[in-house]
Design a protein around this motif. Structure first.
Motif, PDB file in Angstrom:
ATOM      1  N   THR A   1       0.827  -1.209   0.000  1.00 18.59           N
ATOM      2  CA  THR A   1       0.000   0.000   0.000  1.00 18.59           C
ATOM      3  C   THR A   1       0.866   1.265   0.000  1.00 18.59           C
ATOM      4  N   ARG A   2       2.132   1.145   0.360  1.00 18.46           N
ATOM      5  CA  ARG A   2       3.024   2.307   0.390  1.00 18.46           C
ATOM      6  C   ARG A   2       3.610   2.608  -0.994  1.00 18.46           C
ATOM      7  N   TYR A   3       3.331   1.779  -1.976  1.00 19.62           N
ATOM      8  CA  TYR A   3       3.937   1.923  -3.302  1.00 19.62           C
ATOM      9  C   TYR A   3       3.847   3.355  -3.854  1.00 19.62           C
ATOM     10  N   PRO A   4       2.674   4.010  -3.857  1.00 22.49           N
ATOM     11  CA  PRO A   4       2.598   5.356  -4.455  1.00 22.49           C
ATOM     12  C   PRO A   4       3.505   6.379  -3.775  1.00 22.49           C
ATOM     13  N   ASP A   5       3.755   6.201  -2.474  1.00 21.40           N
ATOM     14  CA  ASP A   5       4.576   7.160  -1.736  1.00 21.40           C
ATOM     15  C   ASP A   5       6.067   6.967  -1.995  1.00 21.40           C
ATOM     16  N   LEU A   6       6.451   5.831  -2.562  1.00 22.32           N
ATOM     17  CA  LEU A   6       7.861   5.498  -2.727  1.00 22.32           C
ATOM     18  C   LEU A   6       8.373   5.752  -4.134  1.00 22.32           C
ATOM     19  N   VAL A   7       7.493   6.204  -5.032  1.00 20.24           N
ATOM     20  CA  VAL A   7       7.912   6.455  -6.415  1.00 20.24           C
ATOM     21  C   VAL A   7       7.541   7.876  -6.811  1.00 20.24           C
ATOM     22  N   HIS A   8       8.262   8.401  -7.792  1.00 24.23           N
ATOM     23  CA  HIS A   8       7.937   9.730  -8.325  1.00 24.23           C
ATOM     24  C   HIS A   8       6.657   9.640  -9.165  1.00 24.23           C
ATOM     25  N   GLU A   9       5.893  10.720  -9.161  1.00 27.72           N
ATOM     26  CA  GLU A   9       4.660  10.731  -9.944  1.00 27.72           C
ATOM     27  C   GLU A   9       4.936  10.883 -11.436  1.00 27.72           C
ATOM     28  N   ASP A  10       5.975  11.645 -11.772  1.00 24.60           N
ATOM     29  CA  ASP A  10       6.170  12.024 -13.167  1.00 24.60           C
ATOM     30  C   ASP A  10       7.289  11.275 -13.877  1.00 24.60           C
ATOM     31  N   VAL A  11       8.109  10.537 -13.141  1.00 28.11           N
ATOM     32  CA  VAL A  11       9.207   9.794 -13.760  1.00 28.11           C
ATOM     33  C   VAL A  11       9.228   8.376 -13.214  1.00 28.11           C
ATOM     34  N   GLN A  12       9.866   7.489 -13.965  1.00 31.88           N
ATOM     35  CA  GLN A  12       9.851   6.068 -13.634  1.00 31.88           C
ATOM     36  C   GLN A  12      11.092   5.707 -12.817  1.00 31.88           C
ATOM     37  N   ARG A  13      11.066   6.083 -11.545  1.00 31.47           N
ATOM     38  CA  ARG A  13      12.133   5.694 -10.626  1.00 31.47           C
ATOM     39  C   ARG A  13      11.671   5.929  -9.199  1.00 31.47           C
ATOM     40  N   PRO A  14      12.308   5.256  -8.243  1.00 31.51           N
ATOM     41  CA  PRO A  14      11.908   5.451  -6.839  1.00 31.51           C
ATOM     42  C   PRO A  14      12.380   6.788  -6.293  1.00 31.51           C
ATOM     43  N   VAL A  15      11.762   7.213  -5.222  1.00 36.16           N
ATOM     44  CA  VAL A  15      12.136   8.481  -4.600  1.00 36.16           C
ATOM     45  C   VAL A  15      13.547   8.391  -4.034  1.00 36.16           C
ATOM     46  N   HIS A  16      13.853   7.271  -3.372  1.00 32.66           N
ATOM     47  CA  HIS A  16      15.181   7.112  -2.775  1.00 32.66           C
ATOM     48  C   HIS A  16      15.996   6.129  -3.604  1.00 32.66           C
ATOM     49  N   GLN A  17      17.193   6.540  -4.002  1.00 29.35           N
ATOM     50  CA  GLN A  17      18.100   5.690  -4.766  1.00 29.35           C
ATOM     51  C   GLN A  17      19.430   5.624  -4.024  1.00 29.35           C
ATOM     52  N   HIS A  18      19.665   4.482  -3.414  1.00 28.79           N
ATOM     53  CA  HIS A  18      20.841   4.304  -2.563  1.00 28.79           C
ATOM     54  C   HIS A  18      22.143   4.575  -3.306  1.00 28.79           C
TER      55      HIS A  18
END
Length: 738
Positions: A708-725
């Motif tokens: 359920t957290r999926y939408p919060d962990l990705v950018h809305e406008d680009v295809q990548r996660p918010v945090h990239q280690h």
């Protein structure tokens, strides 16, 4: 006494012990990092022997001296054992050679013996210098200028037997060599219905034998930490016969060089061959891989890892107080860390002591949890069929792909089928992704349906980027109910995650979708959330590195810049890591974009490098970096502005990055991640739970994140996660420019 210098005067770097692919990348990183900080570096040739001999074996190195060694196997500065360095007199001579050149810091790249020797040298340093002053071999002033020996250790050994790091330099490359050999043997063994006994290196550590067996579906494996129990001779022969009875045409037995039985007697490849020939009455052949495991160009992972380690070793020398305890640079939880050298060596030697004293349970406890888990998983896969498991209800679990094809998908399906069947489940393969689920294209799988899939690239059950709309969701719910699917494992990429989230989001509207789910990351782009690494990306990186190596060699006789475009959509992971692993002069990422100022600066910097003698340049760009400044545009710009200094060519690697058999890393991680996902689903099914989660590597652990957290962990406008280690190492690209 004068004030202690806050930074080393000069740094020495040496490689010692057995050679390991990736050592050159570490040496290069040490030289380039020190040069970045304006510190002189001396390469000590022939290991400790060169440190004692001095003279031309200790040479000043510049940035240009390490150009071109990144992709070479072995060690360009040589390695050798030194009996003299084991004596105090020899170490005193080594200290004099260093002080004469102003060297008071060392980066030692080698195994536990090499690092232990370096630590003795460090502890003796003050006393050695006092003796040299008394003997008149160095001045008191020289001794005062270098009162301490700074020391950083970098572990380079194919055995992966050093405590303090999850992986050592050279291990991944050795696994590549072993797995390639085992894959080749599988085909010839199947042709003749033959058994092969393969001996691999490892000393007292069974890592190479264990992981290569897991990655190639070997029939049996012998490792030092876990000797076979009971009447293992009869059991092994019975298992191989049972495999033949269900249609297996070949068997491969892997023997680690340090393998023992419970009484401490060596288990040798010759002994195993004799046993199998006598009991099975068939032709058995031995292959001793030997030193071929050490050689050849380093894998993409070893180049990247060694670059991180070498850079961090120098940074540690600069950051620590000069009298601080020596540290070993290692990898823990996908992060570069340092640990006290003495403790790491002691824990490493403790494992060998446990094996020698036949305390095998103690030895296994000292190995990592992933090592122990791999042993357990392998035991299931080596069975000729699923165990009979009494159950009140046979759960029906589906396996499905979503997104583009990626190496490791077939490996994951094989693991899911066999681990699920071993629990007494019915495992249903959904063909053609979520479109196939909508259409009811579902088949029940058997144990032998997935035979050979561990090494197969692509996705035999099919995949696509179909995203179900409202009508499709209703049809999918009907099919889930019709096929009585109790849980779902989605192994795929970006589109698969979105589709699975849509199913989970509409579980109230469609009760049939209210079932346990797991999303497992298999995509070359490494662009899905809740994980630091995705299965498939390592294979893609090795494909890129191999292609760039060929491109570099093709241009030796020219003065040319290549603009290499790699996959990634909106995520620059492949570009970043492959750029570091190939020594690219520039790396362009979607996360940063490109400006005209960047291009202008880069083209003029490259021109200066070519005027200074550079012959080949490499620029790596992700396919989605900029919609205006495309690879074609950059090539044209560089071609025009390069004038008569260099020309430019574009290479779009394209779908070659998606194809081929999965790398050892991707096979192993696909298997272990699937095993953990099956355990999660089992917990939910047996408890009546209906949780949905994303599994991934987070700080080196396999953890689950609520879907359920999926939408919060990705950018809305680009295809990548918010945090990239991986972005924390982005600055390294600027330091590593040759």
């Amino acid at each position: 006494m004068s004030e202690v210098p806050s930074a080393p005067a000069s740094i020495g770097v040496l490689t010692s012990g057995g050679d390991a692919s990736g050592m050159n990348a570490a040496v290069r990183a040490v030289v380039l990092t020190a040069a970045f900080h304006g510190i002189e570096v001396y390469a000590v040739h022939e290991g400790y022997r060169g440190l004692v001999a001095g003279g031309d074996l200790i040479r000043r190195v510049q940035r240009g001296d390490v150009d071109g060694i990144l992709q070479r196997g072995g060690t360009a500065i040589g390695t050798a054992r030194s009996d003299k360095f084991r004596t105090r007199e020899g170490r005193r001579t080594a200290a004099r050679n260093m002080v004469e050149r102003g060297i008071d810091a060392l980066v030692v790249i080698g195994g536990d013996g090499s690092l232990a020797g370096a630590n003795v040298f460090r502890h003796e340093w003050t006393g050695l210098l006092a003796e040299l002053v008394e003997a008149g071999e160095i001045s008191a002033h020289a001794a005062q200028r270098h009162p301490f020996l700074r020391l950083s250790g970098v572990v380079g050994t194919i055995d992966n037997d050093m405590s303090g790091t999850d992986m050592t330099i050279g291990t991944d490359t050795a696994l590549h060599r072993i797995v390639d050999a085992l894959d080749a043997l599988q085909s010839t063994a199947a042709s003749h219905q033959r058994t092969f006994v393969v001996e691999v290196m490892g000393r007292n550590c069974g890592y190479l034998a264990l992981m290569s067996s897991l990655a190639t579906a070997a029939s049996w494996v012998f490792i030092p930490e876990q000797p076979p129990t009971g009447d293992w001779q009869k059991q092994m022969c019975a298992d191989i016969r049972a495999g033949r009875a269900i249609g297996r045409r070949h068997s491969v037995v892997v023997v680690s060089e340090g393998a023992r039985d419970r009484d401490g007697n060596p288990i040798t490849s010759d002994g195993v061959r004799t046993l199998l020939e006598d009991e099975l009455g068939e032709d058995v052949r031995i292959t001793v891989l030997g030193h071929v495991q050490r050689g050849g160009p380093p894998s993409a992972f070893d180049r990247y890892l060694a670059t991180l380690f070498g850079h961090h070793a120098v940074e540690r020398l600069l950051a620590d107080e000069p009298q601080a305890p020596a540290q070993v640079v290692g990898l823990q939880g996908n992060r570069v860390v340092c640990a006290p050298l003495v403790e790491c060596v002691q824990r490493t030697q403790a494992v060998a002591d446990r094996v020698k004293s036949q305390d095998y349970e103690g030895a296994m406890r000292l190995r990592s949890s992933s090592f122990r888990e791999s042993c357990r998983i392998l035991q299931t896969f080596q069975q000729h069929a699923a165990r009979p498991v009494p159950s009140d209800r046979q759960f029906r679990v589906g396996i499905i792909h979503g997104g583009g094809p990626a190496p490791g998908m077939n490996t994951a399906v094989r693991a899911a089928v066999r681990l699920g069947l071993d629990r007494g489940w019915a495992v249903m393969a959904v063909n053609n992704g979520f479109r196939g689920l909508r259409d009811g294209d579902v088949q029940e799988m058997s144990w032998m349906d997935v035979s050979g899939w561990v090494s197969e690239g692509g996705a035999d059950i099919g995949t696509n980027r179909f995203l179900p709309d409202a009508a499709a969701l209703a049809e999918i719910a009907e099919q889930v109910a019709a096929h009585r699917i109790d849980a779902l494992l989605m192994a795929g990429g970006w589109a698969g995650y979105r589709a699975a989230h849509e199913l989970h989001r509409h579980r109230q509207q469609h009760p049939a979708l209210d079932i346990p789910m797991v999303c497992m990351p298999i995509t070359i782009n490494n662009d899905v959330p809740a994980t630091e690494l995705s299965i498939g990306s390592d294979t893609a990186l090795n494909s890129i590195v191999a292609d760039v190596d060929k491109i570099r060699r093709s241009a030796v006789a020219t003065r040319r810049v290549f603009i290499i475009e790699v996959r990634g959509h909106d995520c620059g992971y492949l570009a970043h890591v492959s750029g570091l692993a190939t020594g690219a002069e520039r790396i362009y990422l979607p996360e940063e974009g490109i400006t005209l100022r960047d291009l202008t600066t880069d083209v003029y910097d490259l021109a200066e490098s070519f005027r200074a003698g550079k012959r080949v340049g490499v620029v790596v760009s992700c396919e989605g970096t900029d919609r205006i400044y495309t690879s074609d545009f950059i090539t044209s710009l560089f071609q025009k502005e390069g004038g008569d200094v260099f020309d430019a060519r574009e290479e779009v690697l394209g779908h070659t990055q998606d194809g081929g058999g999965p790398s050892p890393f991707d096979r192993i991680q696909a298997t272990t991640m699937t095993a953990r996902s099956i355990e999660f689903l089992a917990e939910q099914l047996e408890s009546g739970g209906r949780a949905a989660a994303m599994i991934g590597f987070q700080s080196g652990q396999l953890l689950f994140t609520d879907l359920t957290r999926y939408p919060d962990l990705v950018h809305e406008d680009v295809q990548r996660p918010v945090h990239q280690h991986w972005m924390q190492y982005r600055g390294l690209a600027g330091v590593m420019r040759d």
